[in-house]
Every structure is written in structure tokens, then in C-alpha cells.
Write a protein that holds these residues in place. Structure first.
Motif, short mmCIF file in Angstrom:
data_model
loop_
_atom_site.label_atom_id
_atom_site.label_comp_id
_atom_site.label_asym_id
_atom_site.label_seq_id
_atom_site.Cartn_x
_atom_site.Cartn_y
_atom_site.Cartn_z
N LEU A 11 1.06 -1.71 -0.15
CA LEU A 11 -0.36 0.17 0.29
C LEU A 11 0.80 1.06 -0.17
O LEU A 11 0.15 1.97 -0.86
CB LEU A 11 -1.00 -0.15 1.29
N GLY A 12 2.42 1.30 0.60
CA GLY A 12 2.45 2.57 0.30
C GLY A 12 2.29 3.48 1.63
O GLY A 12 2.77 4.97 1.57
N ILE A 13 1.77 2.61 3.14
CA ILE A 13 1.60 4.32 3.79
C ILE A 13 1.80 2.81 5.29
O ILE A 13 2.66 1.62 5.38
CB ILE A 13 -0.44 3.67 3.95
N THR A 14 2.40 3.87 6.38
CA THR A 14 3.14 3.95 7.32
C THR A 14 2.31 4.14 8.08
O THR A 14 1.55 5.26 8.67
CB THR A 14 4.26 4.74 7.57
N VAL A 15 1.80 3.44 9.22
CA VAL A 15 1.06 3.93 10.49
C VAL A 15 2.12 4.47 11.81
O VAL A 15 2.17 3.12 12.34
CB VAL A 15 -0.40 3.10 9.88
N SER A 16 1.24 4.93 12.27
CA SER A 16 1.94 5.28 13.87
C SER A 16 1.36 4.97 14.39
O SER A 16 -0.01 5.30 14.20
CB SER A 16 2.31 6.41 13.81
N VAL A 17 1.20 4.28 14.97
CA VAL A 17 -0.13 3.42 16.19
C VAL A 17 0.80 3.78 18.08
O VAL A 17 1.25 2.89 18.10
CB VAL A 17 0.04 2.26 15.72
N ILE A 26 -5.02 -2.57 12.61
CA ILE A 26 -4.47 -1.59 12.16
C ILE A 26 -4.29 -1.78 9.94
O ILE A 26 -5.20 -0.86 9.05
CB ILE A 26 -2.64 -1.38 12.16
N LYS A 29 -7.98 -1.28 9.38
CA LYS A 29 -9.01 0.31 8.46
C LYS A 29 -8.30 0.99 7.41
O LYS A 29 -8.23 1.76 7.29
CB LYS A 29 -8.46 1.03 10.41
N VAL A 30 -6.34 0.08 7.12
CA VAL A 30 -6.00 0.38 5.78
C VAL A 30 -6.39 0.32 4.45
O VAL A 30 -6.04 1.18 3.62
CB VAL A 30 -4.28 0.65 6.97
N ASN B 409 4.36 5.69 0.51
CA ASN B 409 5.63 6.38 1.44
C ASN B 409 4.01 7.46 2.52
O ASN B 409 5.64 8.05 3.20
CB ASN B 409 7.12 7.15 0.95
N ARG B 410 3.43 7.56 2.36
CA ARG B 410 2.74 8.48 2.93
C ARG B 410 2.63 7.55 4.76
O ARG B 410 3.10 6.40 4.66
CB ARG B 410 1.50 8.00 2.66
N ILE B 412 0.44 8.36 8.38
CA ILE B 412 -0.36 8.68 9.28
C ILE B 412 -0.31 8.73 10.27
O ILE B 412 -0.29 7.39 10.96
CB ILE B 412 -2.26 7.90 8.16
#
Lengths: 94, 423
Positions: A11-17, A26, A29-30, B409-410, B412
Motif C-alpha cells: 500500500l505504501g502507507i506507514t501508520v504510527s500506532v 491497523i 482500517k488501512v 510512502n505516506r 499517517i
């Protein structure tokens, strides 16, 4: 509160949890492409590959270990519904 | 049609010893056949041993053993190869191993657990083989080619090197029963070959392309598949046909780096159609994305499945009627088992009157098929307001940005994530 950064590589998404969050909370939701079954660590449907940061994951329970073995999972696989992130940077193949 | 239980010589020293099942009309629940099938098994005689390649469905064991006994004694059998463990090929294995206990069984690594689950004999001995491994029968050599997921994890092909015969398992096979056996003698089976590929191999198209890299360089005089006619006339043409069927065509239509986003909708009063238009317009604002819009009401799902196979993302628009998405949507979504859709991008939207469950249900189904659903779908009560159409526009735009990798590379926070998903 300690934080962990979980990167979903596809997905190329980093989630700060917050530390202690289960991967499933996570990934759902992502919008990661993971299928969920029982959500209780028994069916093995939500196996997810950890590409880095396994040292920041909670220990496998006896149940999770057994289910992973039964599903011929590799060393870097975890059940999303069981594994908690404890801190640091973690990447998953999803 | 010949009914005598004769073994049939396919080349000197190599016989077909399989079974005919002309009455079968439905195979494994999912496949239809107008003229049954065959369970092909082969016996290869070498100067220092006899090999049996694959067996048959348990119900047809007597036929298989009757043919085998015409060409070999059980104590001569040194080698048994199972190219694929499905019960229609492994059904007679336990009895064969009982009759020929000295024979060594050769299977792929992935076949181990299936073998244990099918045969239920913890004492069963076997040898794992992979690409390049060989087994000698004296003056004849069997060489193995690992071809996983054509169409099970365990599948492999076996080449009889000296005679250039490829025992291909289910690859290049089809459900077509004709006792004349050879492709230059049986009835016209072209549609059966194509139908078999479309239903059995197509979901594993990427694996087919990998396997063809292994098989195409081989000089083949004959292909002996596990179902249907033995391909002795122009065997390479069947290999070439697999290459054609498995090769992607979309890059010929759009730029090599462009992404294809398909929007399917169905609409009773034009509301979901308006939303579809807005999703489409939003996606079109992003360069490098080819957007296509289709009304599901206009046709069956077959051509749409072909389009989805090559697309990078699909968005589905459905009204909610009686708490559910409508049947044409489920018809489409239940037709995707024959293609690979995992890791494509997915999304949903739709208008509703009372409740609007369809959007979540479609998203769940897309996730169930292992699509990524990174953007929350849009629901609108009855006629979509300007603000709701704007959200549809944004849905299309966001999905297109995901497709082009622009949102990669987002970073959130969990709280942002929770806020977005509860919109």
C-alpha cells in the motif's frame, strides 16, 4: 505512550500506532489485502508476512505457533489477529 | 468407441494405460464436459526398470490395472511418478504401491503434505524431486520439471528424454473422452482444450508464463497429458497456444506504464450512475491512468471478467436494495475465481434509499478476494448531493493516485486512520 510505525509495503502507507496495537486493527482500517477468518487465532486465514522488525512484535503464543505450523507458515509469518506491535519500525508485506 | 481394456502403445516401449470415463458430465462440480474425460496414465519400459507415470481415479482402478498388467509385471516396476496429487490421478496409487512394494515413488516437494492427507499412510516412502532431477530406467531417463500452480501447488511435468515425450500432468490436458486417444484421430476437441485452460490454468496465468520458460526450449515429439487426447501431431502448437492465452494484451492498448482503472455500476434511478460518472471524472484528473466506465445492466459478466483480469483496479457501484448489493454485482464478483485478482486495487460506491449496506458488503468481498481497498467507499442517500458527488470525484482521484504510486510512502497516525474509516 510508546509508538510503533507499521509500514504496509504494497500500500505504501506507514501508520504510527500506540504500542500494543494488534496488526489486524491497523490492517483492516488501512484496507490491506488480507483476508480474515475467525479473528481469534484459530483458522490461520490472516497470516501476514513481516518483512522487517520482527523483534518489535509480541512473542508468539502457543496457539499462534501451532496454527502457523499447521499452515506451513514461514519464520517471518504471523497471524494478524494475534500479533501485537510493541514499538520500533515494522514492515509487513501487504 | 473401443471398449476393450487394451494398453495402447504411444511410442516403442511406452504405453497409455489410463482409463476412459465417457459418462462424466460434470467434473469437480465446476467443470462441464459434453463427452466425459480420460484419466491418462502411462507405462515406460527401460532396460533396467519400468516406470508408471500417474494413476487414475479410484473408481477406475480396475481398468488401469488391467491395462498395466498387459505391459508389465508388478515386480518389474521400479519407479512411480505422480505429476499431480489430485484424487483423479492418485486414486489408484495406494493399491499400486501395495502390488509393487519395491517401486520408488517420486513427487514434488509441495506434494508431500497432500500425499499424507490423501493416502493417510504414515509409513509411505517417497522421494522429492525438483527441476533438473533425473531417474534412470537404464537406457531411458525421466527428467523432472517443477511447474507449481499449474494448477495445484504440487504440479510438475516429467520428460522422457530419449523419446522426447513430455508427461505434462494436467498441463495441456482437457476433459474429452475419445478412445481413439491421439489428437490426430479423435473428434474436434479444440473447445475442450480452450475451456480447460480458461477454467483450470487461467487463475494461475503468471505461473503458466514461468512454466513456459522451462517447457518451451524442449524439443517435444509428443505431449502426454493426464486428461484428454495425447498430442502427437504438432505438439508445439499446444505450447504456443498456452503462450498466447497467458500473455497479457492490455499493454498493446495503453502505455506500458499506464494503469487501468475499471468502474462498473448499475443504477435503478440514475443516482448510482451519476456517482459512477463522478468517480470516473475524478480518476481521469490523474495522468497515467486509463479509466473505463461500464454499466453492468448492459451485459453478462464474461467480457468484464476478461477486462478485470488485466486491469490494475476496479470500482463497483451498486444501489442497496433490501439490504444488499444487487444480483448483477454479485454475479460479477462471483465470476472472478477464474482469474487472479489479488493485490489489485478495489473500491465501492452507491446510492441507497434506507440503509446503504451494499458498499460495505462489496468492500468486504473485494478484501476477501485479496484486493487492496485503501479508500473508504462513498454512500449517498437517494439523489446524490453536490457534496456527495464531490466525494465520489475524490474517491476516483484517490484511487487513481494509489494506482500511480503517488500516495506511496505516506505516514499517517492511527487516529487519522480511524477518523477516515468512520466517515
Amino acid at each position: 505512550m510508546p509508538k510503533a510505525n507499521v509500514t504496509f509495503e504494497k500500500l505504501g502507507i506507514t501508520v504510527s500506532v500506540p504500542a500494543g496495537t494488534r496488526l489486524i486493527e491497523i490492517s483492516e482500517k488501512v484496507g490491506a489485502s488480507i483476508t480474515y477468518g475467525c479473528r481469534e487465532g484459530e483458522c490461520g486465514t490472516c497470516i501476514m508476512k513481516i518483512t522487517s522488525g520482527m523483534e518489535y512484535m509480541s512473542e508468539r503464543s502457543v496457539l499462534e505457533n501451532q496454527v502457523l505450523q499447521d499452515n506451513m507458515a514461514g519464520r517471518n509469518d504471523r497471524l494478524a489477529c494475534q500479533a501485537q506491535v510493541l514499538g520500533g519500525d515494522i514492515s509487513v508485506k501487504a | 468407441m473401443k471398449t476393450a481394456l487394451e494398453a495402447v502403445e504411444i511410442t516403442p516401449g511406452t504405453h497409455w494405460i489410463g482409463a476412459l470415463d465417457p459418462g462424466l458430465r460434470e467434473f469437480d462440480i465446476i467443470l462441464k464436459t459434453a463427452n466425459g474425460t480420460t484419466y491418462n496414465s502411462y507405462c515406460v519400459r527401460g532396460s533396467q526398470g519400468v516406470a508408471v507415470i500417474d494413476t487414475v481415479k479410484a473408481s477406475h482402478s480396475d481398468e488401469f490395472f488391467a491395462r498395466l498388467e498387459q505391459v508389465a509385471r508388478y515386480d518389474e516396476i521400479s519407479t512411480i511418478v505422480l505429476n499431480h496429487l489430485e484424487p483423479d490421478h492418485s486414486g489408484a496409487l495406494p493399491e499400486l504401491m501395495r502390488r509393487a512394494p519395491q517401486a520408488k515413488l517420486y513427487i514434488s516437494a509441495k506434494a508431500q503434505l497432500m500425499l499424507k492427507a490423501l493416502v493417510r499412510d504414515s509409513e509411505l516412502d517417497f522421494t522429492i524431486v525438483q527441476t533438473g532431477d533425473t531417474v534412470t530406467l537404464g537406457d531411458r531417463t525421466l527428467r523432472f520439471f517443477s511447474t507449481p500452480f499449474l494448477h495445484w501447488p504440487d504440479t510438475q511435468c516429467t520428460l522422457l528424454e530419449e523419446q522426447q515425450i513430455l508427461f505434462s500432468g494436467d498441463v495441456f490436458g482437457c476433459h474429452f473422452c475419445d478412445a481413439r486417444l491421439f489428437n490426430d484421430r479423435v473428434g474436434d476437441f479444440r473447445f475442450s482444450f480452450e475451456y480447460y485452460y480458461q477454467h483450470i490454468m487461467r487463475p494461475f496465468r503468471e505461473h503458466v508464463l514461468v512454466a513456459l520458460e522451462l517447457l518451451e526450449p524442449l524439443t517435444l515429439k509428443l505431449i502426454a497429458p493426464a486428461h484428454g487426447p495425447i498430442l502427437r501431431e504438432a505438439p508445439r502448437s499446444y505450447v504456443q497456444r498456452y503462450r498466447q492465452l497467458a500473455s497479457p494484451l492490455l499493454p498493446n492498448e495503453i502505455g506500458a506504464h499506464d494503469k487501468s482503472l475499471l468502474i462498473f455500476y448499475i443504477s435503478s434511478y440514475g443516482n448510482t450512475a451519476r456517482m459512477a460518472q463522478a468517480v470516473s471524472e475524478g480518476a481521469e484528473t490523474i495522468a497515467g491512468v486509463r479509466v473505463s466506465l461500464y454499466d453492468l445492466q448492459a451485459g453478462g459478466d464474461l467480457p468484464f471478467v476478461d477486462l478485470i483480469e488485466e486491469a490494475d483496479g476496479i470500482v463497483i457501484g451498486s444501489p442497496t436494495i433490501n439490504g444488499d448489493a444487487v444480483k448483477p454485482v454479485w454475479d460479477l464478483l462471483s465470476s472472478l475465481a477464474v482469474i487472479k485478482v489479488s493485490d489489485k486495487l478495489g473500491g465501492a460506491f452507491g446510492s441507497y434509499g434506507w440503509s446503504g449496506e451494499a458498499i460495505n458488503m462489496i468492500e468486504d468481498r473485494l478484501r476477501g478476494l485479496k484486493l487492496r481497498v485503501p479508500v473508504k467507499g462513498v454512500r449517498a442517500r437517494l439523489i446524490p448531493a453536490a457534496e456527495e458527488l464531490e466525494r465520489c470525484h475524490d474517491l476516483g482521484r484517490q484511487l487513481a493516485l494509489h494506482l500511480t504510486g503517488s500516495l506511496a510512502n505516506r505516514v499517517i497516525s492511527m487516529s487519522e486512520l480511524l477518523a477516515n474509516s468512520h466517515e
